[in-house]
Write an enzyme that holds these catalytic residues in place. Structure first.
Site, PDB file in Angstrom:
ATOM      1  N   LYS A  12     -45.371 -28.970  39.481  1.00 41.14           N
ATOM      2  CA  LYS A  12     -45.590 -27.625  38.951  1.00 41.14           C
ATOM      3  C   LYS A  12     -47.087 -27.295  38.950  1.00 41.14           C
ATOM      4  O   LYS A  12     -47.932 -28.183  38.751  1.00 41.14           O
ATOM      5  CB  LYS A  12     -45.012 -27.563  37.533  1.00 41.14           C
ATOM      6  CG  LYS A  12     -44.940 -26.189  36.904  1.00 41.14           C
ATOM      7  CD  LYS A  12     -44.241 -26.310  35.560  1.00 41.14           C
ATOM      8  CE  LYS A  12     -44.152 -25.001  34.796  1.00 41.14           C
ATOM      9  NZ  LYS A  12     -43.456 -25.174  33.510  1.00 41.14           N
ATOM     10  N   LEU A  49     -46.889 -19.010  31.367  1.00 41.50           N
ATOM     11  CA  LEU A  49     -45.882 -20.058  31.090  1.00 41.50           C
ATOM     12  C   LEU A  49     -44.804 -19.673  30.082  1.00 41.50           C
ATOM     13  O   LEU A  49     -43.691 -20.179  30.151  1.00 41.50           O
ATOM     14  CB  LEU A  49     -46.546 -21.363  30.611  1.00 41.50           C
ATOM     15  CG  LEU A  49     -47.416 -22.113  31.621  1.00 41.50           C
ATOM     16  CD1 LEU A  49     -48.056 -23.330  30.950  1.00 41.50           C
ATOM     17  CD2 LEU A  49     -46.617 -22.542  32.819  1.00 41.50           C
ATOM     18  N   SER A 100     -40.046 -21.906  32.942  1.00 41.43           N
ATOM     19  CA  SER A 100     -41.234 -21.625  33.732  1.00 41.43           C
ATOM     20  C   SER A 100     -41.403 -22.531  34.953  1.00 41.43           C
ATOM     21  O   SER A 100     -42.238 -22.269  35.814  1.00 41.43           O
ATOM     22  CB  SER A 100     -42.477 -21.735  32.846  1.00 41.43           C
ATOM     23  OG  SER A 100     -42.626 -23.038  32.295  1.00 41.43           O
ATOM     24  N   SER A 101     -40.611 -23.607  35.052  1.00 37.41           N
ATOM     25  CA  SER A 101     -40.706 -24.477  36.233  1.00 37.41           C
ATOM     26  C   SER A 101     -39.827 -23.933  37.361  1.00 37.41           C
ATOM     27  O   SER A 101     -39.105 -24.683  38.030  1.00 37.41           O
ATOM     28  CB  SER A 101     -40.283 -25.910  35.871  1.00 37.41           C
ATOM     29  OG  SER A 101     -40.989 -26.385  34.748  1.00 37.41           O
ATOM     30  N   ILE A 112     -41.299 -26.206  27.378  1.00 31.08           N
ATOM     31  CA  ILE A 112     -41.595 -25.897  25.982  1.00 31.08           C
ATOM     32  C   ILE A 112     -40.509 -25.030  25.356  1.00 31.08           C
ATOM     33  O   ILE A 112     -40.485 -24.814  24.161  1.00 31.08           O
ATOM     34  CB  ILE A 112     -42.971 -25.211  25.819  1.00 31.08           C
ATOM     35  CG1 ILE A 112     -43.401 -25.198  24.353  1.00 31.08           C
ATOM     36  CG2 ILE A 112     -42.949 -23.804  26.419  1.00 31.08           C
ATOM     37  CD1 ILE A 112     -44.762 -24.626  24.087  1.00 31.08           C
ATOM     38  N   GLY A 113     -39.589 -24.529  26.186  1.00 27.66           N
ATOM     39  CA  GLY A 113     -38.510 -23.713  25.646  1.00 27.66           C
ATOM     40  C   GLY A 113     -37.330 -23.667  26.592  1.00 27.66           C
ATOM     41  O   GLY A 113     -36.622 -22.670  26.675  1.00 27.66           O
ATOM     42  N   GLY A 114     -37.168 -24.783  27.336  1.00 28.60           N
ATOM     43  CA  GLY A 114     -36.133 -24.822  28.365  1.00 28.60           C
ATOM     44  C   GLY A 114     -36.717 -24.728  29.758  1.00 28.60           C
ATOM     45  O   GLY A 114     -35.990 -24.543  30.732  1.00 28.60           O
TER      46      GLY A 114
END
Length: 587
Positions: free
Chosen positions: A151, A200, A226-227, A247-249
Site C-alpha cells: 500500500k 486514508l 483504504s487498501s 483502521i476501520g476495515g
C-alpha cells in the site's frame, strides 16, 4: 467659533481618510488572500503533475523491461505461473523448478496490464529490478522470489508515502519501513505501490493525485478502501500477496469487495515503524497492518514470515511472539459465536445469507454455533469510535486536506467537518427527535473537548474492551463469525455512509484480530430481497445504504472471522476452516 469649524472640517477629513485607508486595506487583504489561493493551487497542480510524471515514468520503464525480458526469454511459463497459489509457487521456487525472474516478470506484466483497466498502482518500485538480481542471497527465506505489492502509505526508500495527500508529496522516505525490510530479508520482492483514498479515513479508493481505482469484479463499483489498490490488484490477479493497513476495515472491506482474503492482525503484533498513519498519535481506535491474498494459507505464510527474529530485532516494541503453526493447523471443534446484524448497520441480504450458509456448514462439520450480540453498538459507534478517531474535532484531518482539491469520494463525508462546532451541536439537537443515529454522529465529530475528557474516553474504551471479553467468556465462545460490509458499493456512496463501517471498525476499537473470507456471490434473489430492505433505524442512512449496494448481482459475498487479542493464529485457523468447508460444498 472659527477654530471649532476648522476642527470639525479636519475631523471630517480624517474620518474620510481613515475610511479610504480601511477600504484600501481590505482590498489589499482580499487581493493577498486571492493571490495566496492562486499560488497554492498552482503549487498543488505542480506537485500533482510531478507525482503523476514519476508514476508514468516508472510504468514506462517497467514496460520496457518486461518487453526486453520476453524477447530474450520467449519460453517463460507466465500463464502457468499466474495460476499457482502462493504455497505452490514458493515450493517450486525453493526446489528450483521455477526461477525468480520468470515469476517476477510474469507478475510485473500482469500488473501493468491490469493497471490500465483498474488504475490501482501509484508507481512501480524500480529498485525491485535490482533486488531481483541479488535475491538468490535470501534463498532460505520463506517468501523467496515472491513479488509483493504494498500500500502507498508503507515506507519504501526514495518513494513518497503521501497517504493520498497533496501536502505530503515530494517527501521521499529515507529508509524502508520495518515490514519492507523483513519482507526483503525473507526473499520477497516488493515491486509496486498501490492506490488509496485521500487521507486514508474513507473506504473508497480515490484521491486527486492518482485518481479513482475501480473494482476488478465490476468496473462500475468501488474496490473499497483504504487498501483498495491492493484489493483491486490482487483481486484482478496482478499480485499474489500484498500488505495493507486497517483502521476501520481498510484491509477487510476491499478484500470483501474484491473477492479475496484479508487479515487485520492484533495491533502491536506487526511493526508499524515506517507505516504512515492518517492521524499519528490517535490511540483510541487501533490501526494495524495485515496481509491480503487469494487464500488463507497465503495470509498465514505471510504472517509466519513477518513474525521472525529480524522483525523483533528491528522493532523491540513488538512482542517477540513467533507464528504458532500448531494453533493454525489444529482441527479441534470450536465454539463459534455468530450474528447476522450488529444492531447498528443492517446487513445486506447477501451478506446475511453468507453467514447463514456458513453457519450450516460449520455445524455439519461438528462445530458448536452460539448466538451472539455485540454490546451497546448504538452508543459505541458515535461515542467511542467516532469521538476516538476524531478526538480533536477533525482539526488534524482538515489540516491534512489543505493545499489542494477534495476528491469526490470524500466530499460528502468531510464537508460537515468544516462547520463550526456550535452549528454541529445545533444540528445534532434539532435532528435528535427525527434521526437519533445521525444526530449522535453529528455531535461526536465535535471531538472529546479537553485532555481530561480524552482520558475519560480512553478509560471508557478500555472498559468496553473488558466488558466484551467478559461477554465472550459468558457465552463460552472461541471465535466469532459475523457479516462483512458489502457487497461492493456504487461510486460516491462510501463518503455518505461512514456509519456503515460499524461491522468492521468495531474490531479495531476492541483490537481483536479479524479477517474476511469470500464464501459466495450475490444472487438475483438477494437483489430482489434488497428491494424490501429497511435497515435497523429506517432513517436516511439506511435508505442510502440500500442504494449503495444495489446492482450487485455476481459480486463477491464475504464473511468476517474474529478472535480475542493476540489470538491471530486462531483467527486464521477459523478462516481456513471456513474456506475449506465452502470449497468442499461447491464441489
Amino acid at each position: 467659533m472659527e477654530h471649532v469649524q476648522l476642527f470639525l472640517r479636519g475631523a471630517d477629513l480624517d474620518s474620510r481618510t481613515a475610511a479610504q485607508l480601511a477600504g484600501a486595506s481590505c482590498v489589499v487583504g482580499v487581493l493577498t488572500v486571492l493571490a495566496r489561493m492562486v499560488s497554492n493551487r498552482r503549487a498543488a497542480k505542480e506537485k500533482i503533475q510531478r507525482a503523476r510524471s514519476r508514476r508514468d515514468e516508472s510504468l514506462q520503464r517497467a514496460e520496457q523491461a518486461v518487453l526486453q525480458y520476453k524477447e530474450s526469454h520467449p519460453l517463460a511459463e507466465s500463464a502457468l505461473i499466474l495460476t499457482l497459489s502462493l504455497s505452490e509457487l514458493t515450493k517450486k521456487l525453493q526446489e528450483g523448478s521455477l526461477n525468480p525472474e520468470d515469476v517476477f516478470y510474469s507478475y510485473m506484466e500482469k500488473t501493468l496490464d491490469l493497471n490500465k483497466k483498474l488504475n490501482c498502482c501509484t508507481g512501480i518500485l524500480l529498485e525491485s529490478f535490482d533486488q531481483l538480481k541479488t535475491v538468490a542471497s535470501n534463498k532460505e527465506g520463506l517468501l523467496y522470489g515472491v513479488p509483493v505489492s504494498i500500500k502507498e502509505n508503507i515506507a519504501y526508500k526514495n518513494y513518497d508515502s503521501s497517504c493520498g495527500l497533496i501536502i505530503k508529496l515530494d517527501q521521499p522516505e529515507d529508509k524502508d519501513s520495518v515490514i519492507v525490510e523483513v519482507l526483503k530479508r525473507q526473499g520477497a520482492i516488493p515491486f509496486v505501490k498501490t492506490n488509496l483514498p485521500q487521507g486514508l479515513l474513507n473506504y473508497d479508493c480515490g484521491n486527486p493525485i492518482y485518481g479513482q481505482t475501480v473494482n476488478p469484479c465490476n468496473l462500475q463499483k468501488t474496490p473499497g478502501g483504504s487498501s483498495g489498490g491492493e484489493g483491486a490488484l490482487i483481486g484482478g490477479g496482478g499480485s499474489l500477496l500484498g500488505i495493507g493497513t486497517d483502521i476501520g476495515g481498510s484491509v477487510r472491506i476491499p478484500s470483501a469487495f474484491c473477492g479475496i482474503c484479508g487479515f487485520k492482525a492484533t495491533s502491536g503484533r506487526l511493526s508499524s515503524r515506517g507505516v504512515r498513519a492518517a492521524l499519528p498519535g490517535q490511540k483510541s481506535v487501533c490501526s494495524s497492518s495485515g496481509p491480503m491474498a487469494r487464500d488463507v494459507d497465503s495470509l498465514a505464510l505471510c504472517m509466519q514470515a513477518l513474525l521472525c527474529d529480524h522483525m523483533f530485532s528491528l522493532d523491540p516494541t513488538i512482542p517477540p511472539i513467533p507464528f504458532n503453526a500448531q494453533i493454525y493447523q489444529s482441527t479441534s471443534p470450536l465454539r463459534i459465536g455468530y450474528l447476522e446484524n450488529d444492531g447498528y448497520t443492517g446487513s445486506s441480504p447477501s451478506m446475511a445469507r453468507g453467514v447463514r450458509e456458513v453457519k450450516a456448514l460449520l455445524e455439519q462439520a461438528g462445530h458448536t454455533l452460539v448466538p451472539y450480540s455485540p454490546l451497546k453498538t448504538s452508543d459505541v459507534f458515535p461515542e467511542l469510535v467516532v469521538k476516538g478517531i476524531l478526538g480533536d474535532g477533525t482539526t488534524t484531518l482538515l489540516q491534512n486536506l489543505e493545499g489542494g482539491p477534495l476528491d469526490p469520494c470524500l466530499k460528502a463525508q468531510v464537508l460537515p467537518y468544516y462547520l463550526p462546532k456550535w452549528l454541529k451541536k445545533t444540528i445534532s439537537f434539532l435532528l435528535k427527535p427525527l434521526a437519533p443515529r445521525i444526530a449522535s454522529v453529528c455531535s461526536a465529530i465535535c471531538g472529546v473537548g479537553s485532555v481530561a475528557d480524552q482520558w475519560k474516553h480512553q478509560s471508557a474504551v478500555e472498559d468496553y474492551i473488558h466488558e466484551t471479553i467478559a461477554e465472550w467468556r459468558r457465552c463460552n465462545i472461541d471465535v466469532l463469525m459475523c457479516p462483512a460490509l458489502g457487497p461492493a458499493f456504487n461510486f460516491l456512496y462510501c463518503g455518505k455512509l461512514s456509519c456503515a463501517s460499524s461491522p468492521m471498525i468495531l474490531y479495531n476499537l476492541l483490537n481483536f484480530p479479524a479477517g474476511v473470507v469470500p464464501v459466495s456471490t450475490v444472487t438475483a434473489e438477494d437483489e430482489e430481497k434488497l428491494k424490501h430492505y429497511k435497515g435497523n433505524y429506517q432513517d436516511y442512512w439506511d435508505k442510502v445504504f440500500k442504494q449503495a449496494v444495489s446492482g450487485g448481482e455476481g459480486l463477491p459475498v464475504a464473511v468476517q472471522c474474529v478472535a480475542l487479542p493476540w489470538q491471530d493464529e486462531l483467527c486464521l485457523r477459523f478462516m481456513k476452516e471456513m474456506e475449506q468447508l465452502v470449497r468442499q460444498n461447491r464441489k
